[in-house]
Design an enzyme around this catalytic site. Structure first.
Site, mmCIF file in Angstrom:
data_model
loop_
_atom_site.group_PDB
_atom_site.id
_atom_site.type_symbol
_atom_site.label_atom_id
_atom_site.label_comp_id
_atom_site.label_asym_id
_atom_site.label_seq_id
_atom_site.Cartn_x
_atom_site.Cartn_y
_atom_site.Cartn_z
ATOM 1 C CE LYS A 159 -8.597 -42.134 28.356
ATOM 2 N NZ LYS A 159 -9.995 -41.708 28.533
ATOM 3 C CD GLU A 189 -9.031 -33.826 30.098
ATOM 4 O OE1 GLU A 189 -8.085 -34.335 30.092
ATOM 5 O OE2 GLU A 189 -10.072 -33.815 29.514
ATOM 6 C CG HIS A 195 -18.919 -39.165 28.696
ATOM 7 N ND1 HIS A 195 -18.829 -37.973 28.433
ATOM 8 C CD2 HIS A 195 -19.384 -39.412 29.900
ATOM 9 C CE1 HIS A 195 -19.360 -37.479 29.312
ATOM 10 N NE2 HIS A 195 -19.865 -38.049 30.323
ATOM 11 N NE ARG A 237 -9.300 -48.352 20.671
ATOM 12 C CZ ARG A 237 -10.135 -47.726 20.367
ATOM 13 N NH1 ARG A 237 -10.805 -47.657 19.260
ATOM 14 N NH2 ARG A 237 -10.747 -46.922 21.186
#
Lengths: 493, 121
Positions: free
Chosen positions: A116, A200, A235, A294
């Site tokens: 990430k 974040e 999530h 993917r």
């Protein structure tokens, strides 16, 4: 073209890939762990190889065992599905050096875009906007704590190697930081073998919208539009759709997000299918989130709306073909909505509910697609993700697609374990959902305003139970000589 | 009286007047037209507002953390123990207000489904 493809995965996605392989007249090889001898993907394959014990570490994540299975069966290519080794650059590289074609991007592109933090750098370099956050993963809670204070709460903690909501935590205040950091990092370590977590800034009420991209090995790269996946629990996505309802408010958003996704993927030298995830805020600004290197779980909605078979395109691209269409030939027709059927209890915090499926019924009819990995009599193992099937419906308009999905869910049954089917059907009638007012906290709010459904069927249930719970009496009647019963029936004619 | 026919094992087609229902029965689980219904015996088992109640493991897993101590006051919905199962950490909650009477599980131990983890009175 390949003659034989091994699917390094299990369950519904392995079955889905095999369907396309059979259409292409390519033989399929399943791999399975101890827990999966009876799984549907083994039954549907042309060949199957046992690769180890139930824990994924020793089977579906064991690179050597999967490559051995490919060699043993003479497979020329491996499709990784999603999850497991699909985003493991080491696996893609091992396939490359074993001379077996990996059906996906290069190991180099996975390395760049699979992390990430690395992906954010590439995306920013290609002109994308990102949500403020630490560029690097952290294992030191104190350092992460200082950063959170600096960008301001709420913040999000995420596993560097993560996905699927594991190792993710929202933190609203200083006091909760240390405990949340510890949970996120221990979950990250358990799930991905890497405890690194990054911090974040949290965008309030964001939509989760992702762009499907597709590129060949000759430098052609296009996007296939968006999927809105804002409806999530823990999530993890529950309902996904194309088009996003936000596109009816601002149609230019698809093209702008599509271009941003294509630029980021180009910068990484990406080919094959991939997905670029964005958060879209209330002002319809979009922020690059991450890239999934993917096929996605929710790819069927894109397939239904564009009329393309993404798995077929993946295989053709891996075999060296050029993209059969250009960007201007991509068309989006109607609306498709998918829901994930999980073995879990929505009335108890979506807690997983593995066990034996005593009864199973699949829906059908116009515009219905079910990608399932289960059957009646099969036991859902404890060892893997509790997703049983994906149900997707297509119709001319979003409202019609939702009504159709609700109808299909009413035909769908998974009994013996808990499932979220009735809950999903309830959502398809929800006014806020139908109005397309979605964001990632939709379900949390839904539970606050949800009306409990009272049970008006008490009389019927007690009548059925009276008969159903009288097994002895029924048994006696049934075991009376069938010839005698039949003879009696015949003589009545 | 309705017209009841077992059309598949455990699947009952019911015509009540002219209204059609499908009832599925597997053990204690009963669904009418796909909707789970509470059966009387289960309602009784769910327990009343007084007396000790148990927080049980709903599936096999591993205890990660115990969030309370014996003697702690807890409120309904408060997390008391964290169990990891199917790679998810799940916080099990107290079903009602009360006091922790007994903790029957230690961190890092594996537990079977249905096992009592915490007792609240």
């Amino acid at each position: 073209m390949f003659r034989k493809v091994l699917i390094a995965n299990r369950g519904e996605i392995a079955v889905r890939v095999m369907r396309t392989l059979r259409e292409m007249d390519i033989a399929s090889v399943a791999v399975f762990s101890d827990a999966d001898r009876r799984s549907l993907h083994v039954r549907r394959a042309d060949e199957a190889v046992h690769i180890g014990p139930s824990p994924a570490r020793e089977s579906y994540l064991a690179i050597d065992r999967i490559l051995d299975a490919a060699r043993k069966t003479g497979a020329d290519a491996i499709h990784p599905g999603y999850g497991f080794l699909s985003e493991n650059a080491g696996f893609a590289a091992a396939c490359e050096s074993a001379g077996i074609q990996f059906i996906g991007p290069s190991s180099d592109a996975i390395r760049k875009m699979g992390s990430k933090t690395e992906a954010r750098k590439v995306a920013v370099g290609a002109g994308a906007t990102v949500v403020p956050g630490t560029a690097e993963g952290m294992i030191d809670a104190a350092e992460a704590f200082r950063f959170a204070g600096a960008v301001g709460y709420p913040v999000m903690l995420k596993a560097v190697a993560g996905g699927g909501g594991k190792g993710m935590r929202r933190v609203d205040r200083d006091a909760d930081f240390a405990a949340s950091f510890e949970t996120a990092s221990s979950e990250a370590l358990a799930a991905f073998g890497n405890a690194e977590v990054y911090v974040e800034k949290l965008i309030e009420r964001p939509r989760h919208i992702e762009i499907q991209i597709l590129g060949d090995r000759h430098g052609n790269l296009i996007h296939l539009g968006e999927r809105e996946c804002s409806i999530q629990r823990r999530h993890q996505k529950v309902i996904e759709e194309c088009p996003s309802p936000v596109m009816s408010i601002e149609p230019s958003l698809r093209e702008r997000m599509g271009q941003a996704a294509v630029s980021a993927a180009k910068a990484a030298g990406y080919f094959n299918a991939g997905t670029v995830e964005f958060l879209v805020d209330a002002g319809r600004n979009f922020y690059f989130l991450e890239m999934n290197t993917r096929l996605q779980v929710e790819h069927p909605v894109t397939e239904m709306v564009t009329g393309l078979d993404l798995v077929r395109l993946q295989i053709e691209i891996a075999a060296g073909a050029r993209l059969p269409i250009g960007q201007e030939q991509v068309e989006w027709r109607g609306s498709a909505i998918e829901c994930r059927v999980y073995a879990e209890d929505p009335e108890n915090g979506f807690f997983p509910s593995p066990g034996r499926i005593a009864q199973y019924a699949e829906p059908s009819g116009p515009g219905v697609r079910i990608d399932s990995g289960v059957y009646a009599g099969w036991t859902v193992p404890l060892d893997y993700d509790p997703m049983l099937a994906k149900l997707a419906c297509w119709a001319g308009t979003r409202r019609h697609a939702a009504a159709r999905l609700g109808r299909a869910l009413s035909e769908c049954a998974v009994v013996g374990i808990k499932s979220n089917i009735a809950f999903l059907a309830e959502l398809m009638k929800d006014e806020e959902f139908l109005a397309g007012e979605l964001d990632t906290a939709f379900l949390e709010r839904y539970f606050e305003r949800r009306q409990s459904i009272n049970d008006p069927h008490e009389a019927i249930v007690s009548e059925v139970l009276k008969l159903a719970r009288k097994p002895l009496a029924l048994e006696t009647r049934a075991s009376e000589s069938r010839w005698k019963t039949m003879g009696r029936a015949e003589s009545l004619r | 009286m309705s017209d009841l026919v077992e059309v598949e094992p455990g699947v009952w087609s019911v015509i009540d007047g002219t209204r059609v229902y499908e009832v599925r029965v597997v053990g204690e689980q009963v669904l009418v037209n796909g909707q789970a219904v509470e059966v009387a015996s289960r309602k009784a088992a769910a327990g009343s507002a007084s007396g000790p109640v148990h927080v049980r493991a709903t599936m096999p897993g591993k205890v990660v953390r115990v969030l309370v101590e014996v003697g702690d006051a807890v409120s309904a919905g408060q997390g008391v123990i964290v169990v990891e199962a199917m790679k998810m950490q799940n916080e099990l909650k107290s079903p009602r207000d009360g006091r922790v009477m007994q903790i029957a599980a230690a961190p890092h131990t594996t537990v079977d489904a249905g096992v009592v983890l915490v007792t609240i009175e």
